[in-house]
Design an enzyme around this catalytic site. Structure first.
Site, PDB file in Angstrom:
ATOM      1  N   THR A   1       0.831  -1.210   0.000  1.00 29.81           N
ATOM      2  CA  THR A   1       0.000   0.000   0.000  1.00 29.81           C
ATOM      3  C   THR A   1       0.868   1.263   0.000  1.00 29.81           C
ATOM      4  O   THR A   1       2.094   1.203   0.175  1.00 29.81           O
ATOM      5  CB  THR A   1      -0.918   0.066   1.244  1.00 29.81           C
ATOM      6  OG1 THR A   1      -0.103   0.284   2.397  1.00 29.81           O
ATOM      7  CG2 THR A   1      -1.733  -1.202   1.417  1.00 29.81           C
ATOM      8  N   CYS A   2       0.208   2.396  -0.117  1.00 27.81           N
ATOM      9  CA  CYS A   2       0.933   3.682  -0.145  1.00 27.81           C
ATOM     10  C   CYS A   2       1.233   4.204   1.254  1.00 27.81           C
ATOM     11  O   CYS A   2       1.667   5.352   1.404  1.00 27.81           O
ATOM     12  CB  CYS A   2       0.118   4.709  -0.897  1.00 27.81           C
ATOM     13  SG  CYS A   2      -0.115   4.254  -2.601  1.00 27.81           S
ATOM     14  N   ASP A   3       0.965   3.414   2.270  1.00 28.39           N
ATOM     15  CA  ASP A   3       1.145   3.852   3.648  1.00 28.39           C
ATOM     16  C   ASP A   3       2.501   3.376   4.174  1.00 28.39           C
ATOM     17  O   ASP A   3       2.829   2.192   4.089  1.00 28.39           O
ATOM     18  CB  ASP A   3       0.011   3.248   4.492  1.00 28.39           C
ATOM     19  CG  ASP A   3      -0.075   3.889   5.854  1.00 28.39           C
ATOM     20  OD1 ASP A   3       0.980   4.000   6.509  1.00 28.39           O
ATOM     21  OD2 ASP A   3      -1.184   4.266   6.263  1.00 28.39           O
TER      22      ASP A   3
END
Ligand SMILES: Cc1ncc(COP(=O)(O)O)c(C=O)c1O
Length: 395
Positions: free
Chosen positions: A341-343
């Site tokens: 994910t982009c986290d």
């Protein structure tokens, strides 16, 4: 294949543990699209049997919060006495599988009123409590039920402590039980939890001693205890050395004999011990990059698809192995292992020792991934939780 976590320093030696060797054999011929989970039902069965036999005076109630997979529940159902539930959702899940309400213990100490009401209407009669508000809710929505008081015990040495959030000081046990009786409830039990993944077997000994003292004090005021719920905490094998179940069971069995009257029934609610080692998650490398002085390995399975425990504890490590040859251990390096994910918090660890030549498309196997993984999974960023495939009758 090489099992690489704490074993990297033993270059040239047989670095594979017996269990990893066995997994390698089982995982052969599983070319499914990653990420996916493989659950070996024979291991679940064995774990349930082992803990039941090691604790002959203890009724085993599986904590489905660790892994509520239907196939796991069906597999252990003939072995276990029942189940710990934490919510109406878990109650409904078990009912759908045909489990009788009498086999459920509602052990979450602080419950949603509607959940108490609906489970009580469905026949659940055992509820935990550790506050005045809970006594009030239980007397309204589950009148006349058997209630058990969660006391605070030491969770020193556990990886996931629980005693900050739950449990009354043992000094106040008599007062709470008295108040429950005044409200028309049946205060028949005590409960404790030494913290999940406990690496300190003496916690159980101290907790039983405390229960023995409380039982005497309660008896002096006319309240008889008929059961003690000792929760979970039994450790599963990850990357660190743990006490064997036999060592823990010896301490528990002796403590029961020493401190607890014969007529008091003991129940336990193991979750992690039964489910953790049953499963491996198979994941693929989707990217590799050097950022500053660190090498980052991106894989297609991360925190938000279920591997959440590294967020709870920085030092939490899954045993991870690869399909690289044995010599790869001599050429390992430290990677930041991160999810898709982009986290930035979607990261499993900053220092996973893995083969230095790992590249896009390679598979990584995340061991002991059966507990507190897919029950946590979300679809954050549009990534799906891993699908589960089953192995049975392998042993
Ligand atoms: C009340 C209760 N019982 C049982 C368990 C299961 O614990 P474990 O997975 O450590 O065996 C938990 C875990 O949080 C719990 O809160």
């Amino acid at each position: 294949m090489v099992y690489l976590q704490e074993l990297v320093k033993q270059k040239g030696k047989n670095v594979l543990k017996k269990e990893q060797q066995a997994w390698i054999t089982r995982l052969k011929g599983m070319p499914h699209k990653t990420p996916f989970m493989v659950t070996d039902l024979a291991i679940v069965h064995e774990n349930a049997k082992v803990i039941t036999e090691a604790l002959p005076r203890v009724g085993i109630y599986y904590a489905i919060k660790s892994n509520s997979d239907e196939r796991i529940i069906e597999t252990i159902d003939p072995i276990v006495a029942g189940y710990d539930i934490a919510s109406l959702g878990e109650y409904k899940h078990l009912k759908n599988l045909g489990v009788a309400s009498e086999r459920m213990l509602y052990s979450n100490p602080v419950k949603i009123p509607e959940h108490i009401q609906k489970t009580y209407e469905g026949g659940v009669r055992h509820f935990a409590f550790d506050s005045m508000d809970e006594i009030s809710k239980l007397s309204t929505y589950a009148p006349g039920s058997e209630v058990y008081l969660r006391i605070k015990v030491s969770d020193y040495g556990s990886r996931f402590p629980l005693s900050k959030k739950f449990g009354v000081d043992p000094l106040h046990a008599v007062a709470y039980m008295d108040m429950a009786a005044e409200k028309g409830l049946k205060p028949t039990g005590l409960a404790f939890h030494v913290g999940s993944q406990s690496e300190n077997p003496h916690s159980w000994a101290v907790a039983f001693e405390t229960c023995g003292e409380i039982i005497k004090k309660l008896s002096a005021v006319g309240i008889d205890i008929s059961f003690i719920n000792i929760g979970g905490g039994f450790p599963a094998s990850y990357t660190e050395r743990i006490n064997s179940l036999k060592q823990i069971a010896d301490i528990i069995n002796k403590s029961i004999t020493k401190h607890i009257p014969d007529h008091v029934k003991i129940v336990a609610e193991p979750g992690r011990f039964i489910s953790a080692t049953s499963s491996v998650i198979v994941t693929s490398v989707i990217g590799r990059e050097t950022r500053g002085s660190s090498d980052w390995l991106f894989i297609d399975m991360g925190v938000f698809q279920g591997l959440l425990e590294p967020l709870e504890i920085d030092s939490w490590r899954y045993p991870i192995f690869t399909n690289y040859g044995k010599k790869a251990a001599a050429f390992s390096k430290s990677f930041v292992l991160t999810g898709p994910t982009c986290d930035a918090y979607d990261t499993l660890g900053l220092d996973y020792e893995l083969p230095s030549n790992l590249k896009m498309g390679d598979r990584l196997y995340i061991g002991s991934a059966g507990a507190y993984t897919k029950v946590y999974a979300s679809n954050f960023n549009g990534f799906s939780p891993p699908k589960t495939y089953y192995l049975e009758n392998q042993k």
